[in-house]
Design an enzyme around this catalytic site. Sequence first.
Site, PDB file in Angstrom:
ATOM      1  N   GLY A 117       0.816  -1.213   0.000  1.00  0.00           N
ATOM      2  CA  GLY A 117       0.000   0.000   0.000  1.00  0.00           C
ATOM      3  C   GLY A 117       0.847   1.259   0.000  1.00  0.00           C
ATOM      4  N   ASP A 118       1.942   1.244   0.749  1.00  0.00           N
ATOM      5  CA  ASP A 118       2.862   2.390   0.762  1.00  0.00           C
ATOM      6  C   ASP A 118       3.499   2.572  -0.614  1.00  0.00           C
ATOM      7  OD1 ASP A 118       2.310   2.217   3.511  1.00  0.00           O
ATOM      8  OD2 ASP A 118       4.064   0.939   3.827  1.00  0.00           O
TER       9      ASP A 118
END
Length: 306
Positions: free
Chosen positions: A250-251
């Site tokens: 997600g990052d």
Amino acid sequence: MVYTVTFNPSLDYIVEVKSFELGMTNRTSYEHMLPGGKGINVSIVLNNLEFDTTAFGFVAGFTGKQICDMVSEYGINTDFIQVDNGFSRINMKIKNIDGTEINGMGPQISEDNLHSLVSKIDRLSSGDVLVLAGSIPSCISDDIYRRIMGRLQGRDVKIIVDATSRLLLNVLEYHPFLIKPNQHELGDIFGVKLESKEEVIPYARKLKDMGAVNVLISMGGKGAVLIDEHGNVYEADAPKGELKNSVGAGDSMVAGFMAGYLQTCNYEDAFRMGVATGSASAFSENLATKREISEVLKRVEVTCKR
């Protein structure tokens, strides 16, 4: 310059234990240690994509020194604040037991420490990008992201917030350039269970109506959805590949989106790059390299409803 803030960095100790037995001595068959924290992950991936970043955050003790050293080895500018009480956390991630994790607490951050961080952030100016990502220690008020954004109003700094619950909702009045909850976090905000892109879209629109400029929803193996500032809806399925490590995916999506946007100022390009980067990290043992991202990018198909 892109600046990232990680309030509670960690050393991520990733292990694999075969035939784990509760109450017994278990030995690892694989182990790897990385600097962790959502903001740090964003900085690493942006650096892999050849964007300069500066990593802000709080570190303490021998683990904090190791975090600083490891982040610097990536070629990232580090401007961490040394905290006197406690030590930076170690997070153990047991990769073969249903994603089991044991996360540490982190150091005690004082008001003076917070003032030091705010002083650094106050130097940001027009054209800079600030990424506020991840959870905060219990010793810090959950309006801290909101307070930071309030100080930067009117300076033309693009702010990205990747957080959950009140940390996210508190900032919407200041119109963050991008927010990125995943489908489960989005559902938790509104008290619903969301499974499909069709179910996600109306709730993503609600966050936009509440103040977010762009809303990016990650959905793991189901792909992603973007509602851009003009109300356009972009959808993409996750490209095919072998899932090796979901930590930081997600990052990586946040980093890829910003890299794509900074290159072209086009939301479709940014979205495609975000999906490719998140997926490339999921298909890699570590955070994705530029070459890995380029390979996955060829397989990402985006649809747009204007």
